[in-house]
Scaffold this active site. Structure first.
Site, PDB file in Angstrom:
ATOM      1  N   HIS A 187       0.928  -1.345  -0.014  1.00  7.93           N
ATOM      2  CA  HIS A 187      -0.033  -0.455  -0.123  1.00  7.93           C
ATOM      3  C   HIS A 187       0.772   1.318  -0.130  1.00  7.93           C
ATOM      4  O   HIS A 187       0.394   1.939  -0.416  1.00  7.93           O
ATOM      5  CB  HIS A 187      -0.893  -0.101   1.115  1.00  7.93           C
ATOM      6  CG  HIS A 187      -2.085  -0.925   0.612  1.00  7.93           C
ATOM      7  ND1 HIS A 187      -2.131  -2.227   1.110  1.00  7.93           N
ATOM      8  CD2 HIS A 187      -3.155  -0.787  -0.009  1.00  7.93           C
ATOM      9  CE1 HIS A 187      -2.979  -2.893   0.985  1.00  7.93           C
ATOM     10  NE2 HIS A 187      -3.357  -1.849  -0.231  1.00  7.93           N
ATOM     11  N   GLU A 428     -10.816 -10.841  -6.385  1.00  6.75           N
ATOM     12  CA  GLU A 428     -10.165 -10.796  -6.020  1.00  6.75           C
ATOM     13  C   GLU A 428      -9.270 -12.286  -5.254  1.00  6.75           C
ATOM     14  O   GLU A 428      -8.021 -11.683  -4.347  1.00  6.75           O
ATOM     15  CB  GLU A 428      -9.437  -9.483  -5.599  1.00  6.75           C
ATOM     16  CG  GLU A 428     -10.476  -9.106  -4.139  1.00  6.75           C
ATOM     17  CD  GLU A 428     -10.097  -7.857  -3.559  1.00  6.75           C
ATOM     18  OE1 GLU A 428      -8.572  -7.216  -4.010  1.00  6.75           O
ATOM     19  OE2 GLU A 428     -10.585  -7.272  -2.072  1.00  6.75           O
ATOM     20  N   ASP A 452      -4.490  -8.610  -5.616  1.00  9.02           N
ATOM     21  CA  ASP A 452      -4.406  -9.300  -4.358  1.00  9.02           C
ATOM     22  C   ASP A 452      -5.256 -10.787  -5.095  1.00  9.02           C
ATOM     23  O   ASP A 452      -4.952 -12.110  -4.898  1.00  9.02           O
ATOM     24  CB  ASP A 452      -5.714  -9.002  -3.736  1.00  9.02           C
ATOM     25  CG  ASP A 452      -5.907  -8.515  -2.243  1.00  9.02           C
ATOM     26  OD1 ASP A 452      -4.676  -8.670  -1.811  1.00  9.02           O
ATOM     27  OD2 ASP A 452      -6.483  -7.369  -2.270  1.00  9.02           O
ATOM     28  N   CYS A 499      -8.878  -2.689 -11.176  1.00  8.76           N
ATOM     29  CA  CYS A 499      -8.874  -1.627 -10.702  1.00  8.76           C
ATOM     30  C   CYS A 499      -7.481  -1.404  -9.709  1.00  8.76           C
ATOM     31  O   CYS A 499      -7.277  -1.130  -9.447  1.00  8.76           O
ATOM     32  CB  CYS A 499      -9.491  -1.181  -9.596  1.00  8.76           C
ATOM     33  SG  CYS A 499      -9.970  -2.563  -8.460  1.00  8.76           S
TER      34      CYS A 499
END
Ligand code: PEP
Ligand code: MG
Length: 579
Positions: A187, A428, A452, A499
């Site tokens: 992240h 995901e 993911d 995304c």
């Protein structure tokens, strides 16, 4: 030179700023002069109070008075008479050093708090620990580097930088980010890209090799970090940095233009955001909607849950700013590498395989309902799409739908208006791929979270540098899964977007369109680059290429084949596709 994984493009030349946790030595030592020790204690308390006051002022400016009240509690703890008297008595009676005495006294209090059933008091224990560590740092003369208080350009270096630390970065001064841990989809990498800060992850031993304040260079294209260099090298990087800035400025010609391939296939490029503050970037880069609003960042970097009204205002702001363009808001995705200290989650051995995302929301229905209410209330302000992260079974989706129905009934009873909206599922987890046709019957859209999906398919933690080589977006295992999801979506006549970070990578984005994906959602900084790139490439050609590469057995083979197709005109072209 050190080589890491390039995760956010650009060049930076600035002083190293090491973000390290101070090592506090609390070993017991006998002292000669207790009065002097007590004087040091009082000085350390005063210095600590000054720092807390400063943090409080900053927090008031940023988050308002209510959220900043926590600092009043910290000020009281710093001055707590009971702790003070006990520490002073210990120094005088036992003739021991201040750091040992304070550590021992504070630990005694912490032990008392530890087993209490009272959440409020357990939180105060964390505050006590926090404040006493500050006092200890001052007493030991440890310099703590504060990233919120910068006044010169720096490159931030840490073992890992937490998402909440990354959200505090001031882009005026933070020119680059380097971490020893992490990879493409950690992240901190995602947020660096969002902020347009060059970043390199997985830079082994950087903390050992760099001194705080050294001038260093970071190349976000190759992952190189230069620690020692001559004027000539520095000049060449200044030129590169300026050329890149110029390239970015030429992209503005594409603002307001549709996204169309060379042979007329039109698609939509959407933006990934983490906060309503990112809207300026979204508009600046002319996104055709928001494909992913990671709402967890609204919950982080604060001391308590955002209220329904606070969330409603945040969602409303984004919906209004997008003026009818679609806004996809993802419900809370906490867990994995994202924590909420105030949620007091139980420690998990494998947090990425634990109570993350929708699992956590369903385990805390009251919390989830607050978010759903805020979302539904905001639906009247634009084109809302609600998206559920980490769905792994159909039952989860059905429970979500039931809860949405209940929220609708509540709002109707309370005479609170809401509009229609679409409900989508993030794909995901491999199980969601395998049951995509069944999920498609219950969903209005799919969005594939490749970050993911890759992590869970290869069973390789996305934040662990040691397994970062498993991040293989072009591996046939991943391409086949995407193809299956697209097939299921087409049969059910629902749109499918991507995304994950793949969508913002030129060649991978193009291949995704070839596989039949309808829309790509990416960090705003990549949108205009992708629009230009797609305008130079043919959809028909990539449609064929995409189906042909599914037959290969490794990412290496896929890349080799793609390189062969593209590279009829030389290496420069391959670089253009992959940069
Ligand atoms: C993903 O997993 O691809 C995704 C977009 O979600 P996040 O990166 O926030 O987990
Ligand atoms: Mg995800």
């Amino acid at each position: 030179m050190i080589k890491g994984i390039p995760v956010s493009k650009g060049y930076a030349i600035a002083k190293a700023f090491k973000l390290t946790k101070p090592q506090i030595d609390t070993t017991k030592r006998l002292i000669m002069d207790p009065d002097l020790e007590i004087k040091r204690y009082h000085e350390a308390i005063n210095e600590t109070k000054k720092v807390i006051e400063k943090l409080k002022q900053k927090s008031i400016e940023r988050f308002g008075l209510e959220t900043s009240k926590i600092f009043d509690a910290h000020l009281m703890i710093a001055d707590d008479p009971e702790i003070k008297t006990s520490v002073e008595a210990m120094i005088i009676n036992e003739k021991v050093n201040l750091t040992y005495a304070l550590h021992t006294v504070v630990n005694r209090f912490l032990m008392l708090f530890k087993d209490l059933d009272n959440e409020y008091l357990r939180e105060r224990a964390l505050d006590l620990k926090d404040v006493s560590e500050r006092i200890l740092s001052f007493a030991l003369g440890i310099e703590e580097h504060d990233i919120t208080d910068l006044n010169e350009e720096i490159i931030l270096i840490g073992d890992d930088i937490t998402p909440s630390e990354t959200t505090q970065l001031n882009t005026k001064y933070v020119k680059g980010v380097i971490t020893e841990q992490g990879g493409q989809t950690s992240h901190s990498a995602i947020i660096s890209r969002l902020l347009g800060i060059p970043a390199v992850c997985g830079a082994k031993d950087i903390l050992k090799k760099v001194k705080h304040g050294d001038e260093i260079i970071i190349d976000g294209f190759t992952g190189r970090i230069l620690l020692h260099f001559d004027e000539e090298t520095k000049k060449s990087f200044v030129i590169k940095r300026e050329e890149y800035k110029h390239y970015l400025s030429t992209l503005s010609k594409l603002i307001g233009k549709p996204t169309i391939t060379l042979d007329g296939h039109q698609t939509r490029l959407l933006a990934n955001i983490g906060s309503p503050k990112d809207i300026d970037l979204v508009l600046e880069h002319d996104a055709e909607g928001i494909g992913l609003f990671r709402t967890e960042l609204l919950y982080m970097d604060r001391k308590d849950f955002p209220t329904e009204d606070e969330q409603y205002e945040a969602y409303r702001h984004v919906l209004e700013a997008m003026k009818g363009k679609p806004v996809t808001i993802r419900t809370l995705d906490i867990g994995g590498d994202k924590y909420l200290p105030y949620l007091h989650l139980e420690h998990e051995l494998n947090p990425f395989l634990g109570k993350r995302a929708i699992r956590l929301s369903l385990a805390h229905p009251k919390l989830f309902k607050v978010q759903l209410r805020a979302l539904l209330r905001a639906s009247v302000h634009g084109h809302l799409k609600i998206m559920i992260p980490m769905i792994s079974t159909k039952e989860e989706l059905l429970i979500v739908k039931k809860m949405i129905k209940e929220v609708k009934e509540e709002l109707t009873q309370e005479n609170i208006p809401y509009n229609s909206f679409e409900l989508g599922v993030m794909i995901e987890v491999p199980s969601a791929v395998m049951i995509a046709s069944s999920l498609a019957k219950e969903a209005d859209f799919f969005s594939i979270g490749t970050n993911d999906l890759i992590q869970y398919t290869f069973a390789a933690d996305r934040t662990n540098e040691a397994v970062s080589s498993f991040y293989q977006p072009l591996h046939p295992a991943i391409l086949k899964m995407i193809s299956m999801v697209v097939e299921a979506a087409k049969q059910a006549k629902i749109p499918v977007s991507v995304c994950g970070e793949m969508a913002g990578h030129k060649l991978q984005g193009l291949l995704l369109l070839g596989l039949g994906v309808d829309e790509l959602s990416m960090t705003p900084n990549e949108i205009l680059k992708m629009r230009r790139y797609l305008s130079q490439n043919s959809y028909q050609k990539w449609d064929k290429i995409a189906s042909s590469v599914l037959k290969y057995e490794s990412e290496e083979q896929v890349l080799k084949e793609l390189k062969k197709i593209i590279n009829q005109e030389g290496d420069a072209l391959w670089k253009e596709h992959t940069s």
